[in-house]
Write a protein that holds these residues in place. Structure first.
Motif, short mmCIF file in Angstrom:
data_model
loop_
_atom_site.label_atom_id
_atom_site.label_comp_id
_atom_site.label_asym_id
_atom_site.label_seq_id
_atom_site.Cartn_x
_atom_site.Cartn_y
_atom_site.Cartn_z
N ASN A 92 0.82 -1.22 0.20
CA ASN A 92 0.04 0.11 0.13
C ASN A 92 0.83 1.08 0.11
O ASN A 92 1.02 2.04 0.89
N LYS A 94 2.21 5.17 -1.05
CA LYS A 94 1.67 6.33 -1.37
C LYS A 94 1.22 6.70 -2.88
O LYS A 94 0.15 6.93 -3.24
N ARG A 97 -1.85 4.04 -4.00
CA ARG A 97 -2.85 4.66 -3.37
C ARG A 97 -3.40 5.75 -4.07
O ARG A 97 -4.61 6.05 -4.33
N GLU A 98 -2.34 6.87 -4.41
CA GLU A 98 -3.09 8.12 -5.27
C GLU A 98 -3.28 7.71 -6.69
O GLU A 98 -4.35 8.03 -7.14
N ASP A 101 -6.91 5.97 -6.25
CA ASP A 101 -7.87 6.84 -5.64
C ASP A 101 -8.36 7.93 -6.46
O ASP A 101 -9.47 8.02 -7.17
N LEU A 141 -4.19 -3.42 -0.83
CA LEU A 141 -4.54 -2.04 -1.19
C LEU A 141 -5.89 -1.70 -0.69
O LEU A 141 -6.95 -1.62 -1.82
N ILE A 143 -7.55 0.96 -0.65
CA ILE A 143 -8.58 2.37 -1.42
C ILE A 143 -9.02 1.52 -2.55
O ILE A 143 -10.04 1.86 -3.21
#
Length: 187
Positions: A92, A94, A97-98, A101, A141, A143
């Motif tokens: 997971n 940064k 995730r971005e 998302d 993950l 998100i």
């Protein structure tokens, strides 16, 4: 609006990432992405149009807010879908995730989820339903796990011909996408 003809490959790499370092090439999820690029390099008709090639490369020591994050978003805005590699090695991060998302919750991009640990349709399913071992990977993950019901998600094994058919499937392209739901490869 950007020309939305790219496939945005999303995959885990340890941070900070350096594509030229041996460590990056030893990161399995990055190697799966490189396999798509190799298939395209060998056969120009292979339907992978790499969104990462649509903007100039940046150094991983670049500032997250002013350089890296905006570049990821720009690439996602020029994409028709996300090709997400999910494996036992996925973490997971940064950046991942971005990507997920913004790609799902803002851009509403359909997702083709490739599971490198599985190589056949039968290895993904039990009685026509995704195996619990596949669903457990989603927890790596959160998100993605929590957002994927908002867009059509196609769950496929890591097999060239299945990936090729999936990349050509209009149900998993932004302009012609299917209803949000969970789908899996059906010959």
């Amino acid at each position: 609006m950007a020309n939305r003809n790219g496939n945005y490959a999303a995959f885990y790499v340890a941070e900070p990432f350096n594509a030229s370092a041996l460590g990056a090439h030893a990161t399995k999820d990055f190697c799966y992405y490189n396999m798509l690029r190799a298939w395209k390099g060998k056969d120009a008709s292979f339907p992978f149009n790499d969104s990462h090639d649509k903007t100039y490369n940046v150094r991983d020591n670049s500032d997250w807010e002013t350089t890296l994050k905006p570049r990821l978003r720009e690439r996602l805005r020029s994409s028709k879908n996300i090709v997400l590699f999910l494996s036992s090695n996925t973490a997971n991060s940064k950046a991942l995730r971005e990507e997920i998302d913004y790609g799902i919750n803002d851009q509403e991009l359909p997702v083709i989820v490739v599971y490198p640990g599985y190589d056949t349709k039968e290895s993904l399913l039990t009685n026509g339903v995704l195996k619990q071992s596949v669903k457990n990977i989603w927890d790596k993950l959160p998100i993605f796990r929590d957002s994927m019901s908002k867009v059509p998600t196609l769950h496929i094994p890591f097999k060239k011909d299945i990936i090729e058919m999936s990349l050509n499937n209009k149900d998993f392209m932004l302009a012609t996408k299917a209803a949000p739901d969970f789908y899996w490869y059906k010959p």
